[in-house]
Design an enzyme around this catalytic site. Structure first.
Site, PDB file in Angstrom:
ATOM      1  N   GLU A 164     -17.467  11.787  22.585  1.00  0.00           N
ATOM      2  CA  GLU A 164     -16.278  12.254  22.056  1.00  0.00           C
ATOM      3  C   GLU A 164     -15.828  12.222  20.617  1.00  0.00           C
ATOM      4  OE1 GLU A 164     -13.276   8.375  22.821  1.00  0.00           O
ATOM      5  OE2 GLU A 164     -12.799  10.225  24.001  1.00  0.00           O
ATOM      6  N   GLU A 178       0.824  -1.250  -0.121  1.00  0.00           N
ATOM      7  CA  GLU A 178      -0.071  -0.083   0.108  1.00  0.00           C
ATOM      8  C   GLU A 178       0.967   1.361  -0.061  1.00  0.00           C
ATOM      9  OE1 GLU A 178      -2.780  -0.467  -0.549  1.00  0.00           O
ATOM     10  OE2 GLU A 178      -3.849  -2.262   0.382  1.00  0.00           O
ATOM     11  N   HIS A 199     -12.973  -3.453   3.522  1.00  0.00           N
ATOM     12  CA  HIS A 199     -11.438  -3.757   3.755  1.00  0.00           C
ATOM     13  C   HIS A 199     -11.037  -3.298   4.914  1.00  0.00           C
ATOM     14  CE1 HIS A 199      -7.592  -3.710   1.568  1.00  0.00           C
ATOM     15  NE2 HIS A 199      -7.296  -3.706   3.087  1.00  0.00           N
ATOM     16  N   HIS A 232      -7.537  -3.244   9.600  1.00  0.00           N
ATOM     17  CA  HIS A 232      -8.662  -3.881   9.369  1.00  0.00           C
ATOM     18  C   HIS A 232      -9.598  -3.840  10.467  1.00  0.00           C
ATOM     19  CE1 HIS A 232      -6.220  -6.276   6.125  1.00  0.00           C
ATOM     20  NE2 HIS A 232      -6.431  -4.979   5.636  1.00  0.00           N
ATOM     21  N   HIS A 274      -3.041   2.232   8.356  1.00  0.00           N
ATOM     22  CA  HIS A 274      -3.978   1.413   7.669  1.00  0.00           C
ATOM     23  C   HIS A 274      -4.278  -0.039   8.781  1.00  0.00           C
ATOM     24  CE1 HIS A 274      -6.135  -1.002   5.024  1.00  0.00           C
ATOM     25  NE2 HIS A 274      -5.447  -1.866   4.888  1.00  0.00           N
TER      26      HIS A 274
HETATM   27  P1  13P Z   1       0.779  -5.362   3.084  1.00  0.00           P
HETATM   28  O1  13P Z   1       1.430  -6.848   3.922  1.00  0.00           O
HETATM   29  O2  13P Z   1       1.525  -5.362   1.754  1.00  0.00           O
HETATM   30  O3  13P Z   1       1.362  -4.029   4.141  1.00  0.00           O
HETATM   31  O4  13P Z   1      -0.660  -5.548   2.970  1.00  0.00           O
HETATM   32  C1  13P Z   1      -1.355  -5.557   3.863  1.00  0.00           C
HETATM   33  C2  13P Z   1      -2.628  -4.893   3.684  1.00  0.00           C
HETATM   34  O5  13P Z   1      -3.459  -4.595   4.443  1.00  0.00           O
HETATM   35  C3  13P Z   1      -3.261  -4.575   2.240  1.00  0.00           C
HETATM   36  O6  13P Z   1      -4.594  -3.702   2.190  1.00  0.00           O
HETATM   37 ZN    ZN Z   2      -5.543  -3.881   3.999  1.00  0.00          ZN
END
Ligand code: 13P
Ligand code: ZN
Length: 278
Positions: A175, A122, A216, A147, A145
């Site tokens: 909050e 990413e 995602h 999940h 980033h």
């Molecule tokens: P990477 O292992 O390349 O960082 O990818 C993980 C991910 O969350 C892709 O969106």
């Molecule tokens: Zn991801």
């Protein structure tokens, strides 16, 4: 007669400890299964020099987009395909320190990514977001980033209109409007790891520090690791409360729009326009 500089162990650097702690926390919270998630942290040269010879380039890796606005800038980044649960045990395999090359089309690995590793897939989104956030906030430093489970789940059950999504999150914890008065951006579903998803995310990052990738995960931006972690954590908590509220049969009462505006006034923040109905 040459001079040798004694360097401190990189593992003791504050930014290094922050990377290890944050990846461990994201794993502990269940937001980064397997290799899920990635972090990039902009470092100043003077912060690195006590720990690393920045003139020693290990490898150069090409990129398929122009990052010349970041030429010469340093980042500590998580590796592609690497598991957050393993970072503390073997940082040199799972993390790397990179510098964006002068041509803006490649990066130089200065430390880490042992055994042929590279920066997160990413990286386009990370670097495009860094460029965008630095353009609006000179103190910006971190892109994260993950999940986050309940935010991800909400992208299946809730309207994806960002005004609706923002309003629901603001309502779920008092909050929230104070922590992210700019709200949350939402992009369409796009293949991850592409320049296209990076461009769509960075476009949102002009105005917001949180961007949702439907089905995602979420991207956050901020001036420090704590700030970004706290931002994602707060939105994810609101999403968790929303999930529980739905499971308990839905809202019987809520924080009103006037109360949200009163909160914003009390904490001297300006809520994003077009969300409160007053
Ligand atoms: P990477 O292992 O390349 O960082 O990818 C993980 C991910 O969350 C892709 O969106
Ligand atoms: Zn991801």
């Amino acid at each position: 007669m040459g001079t040798t500089m004694t360097r401190n162990s990189l593992y003791n650097a504050p930014f290094f400890q922050e990377m290890m702690d944050t990846t461990a926390n994201l794993y502990r919270l269940g937001w980064d299964e397997r290799n899920g998630g990635n972090i990039s942290y902009l470092l100043r040269e003077d912060e690195l020099i006590p720990y690393l010879d920045v003139h020693h380039v290990l490898r150069t890796v090409p990129m398929s987009f122009d990052a010349s606005a970041l030429s010469g800038k340093y980042f500590i980044v998580t590796g592609s395909g690497k598991y957050f649960k393993n970072v503390k045990r073997d940082p040199a395999e799972n993390l790397g320190i990179i510098r964006i090359a002068n041509d803006g089309n490649s990066y130089e690995i200065l430390w880490g990514f042992e055994n042929g590793g590279v920066a997160t897939s990413e990286l386009p989104t990370h670097l495009m977001n860094h460029m965008q956030r630095l353009a609006v906030d000179k103190n910006h430093r971190v892109i994260m980033h993950c999940h986050a489970t309940h935010l991800l789940a909400m992208t299946f059950t809730h309207s994806l209109k960002e005004e609706d999504f923002t309003k629901t999150l603001w309502e779920m914890c008092t909050e929230c409007i104070v922590v992210f008065p700019d709200g949350i951006g939402v992009i369409p579903w796009i293949i991850p790891g592409t320049n296209e998803i990076g461009e769509a995310t960075a476009e949102k990052m002009k105005d917001v520090r949180l961007v949702l990738w439907p089905h995602h995960g979420v991207f956050g931006a901020g001036q420090s690791m704590d700030e970004v972690f706290g931002l994602i954590e707060t939105a994810e908590k609101a999403a968790q409360v929303y999930t529980v509220v739905c499971a308990q049969g839905g809202k019987k009462q809520t924080i009103t729009d006037q109360q949200l505006q009163d909160l914003a006034d009390a904490f001297h923040v300006v809520p994003r326009e077009g969300i409160l109905n007053l």
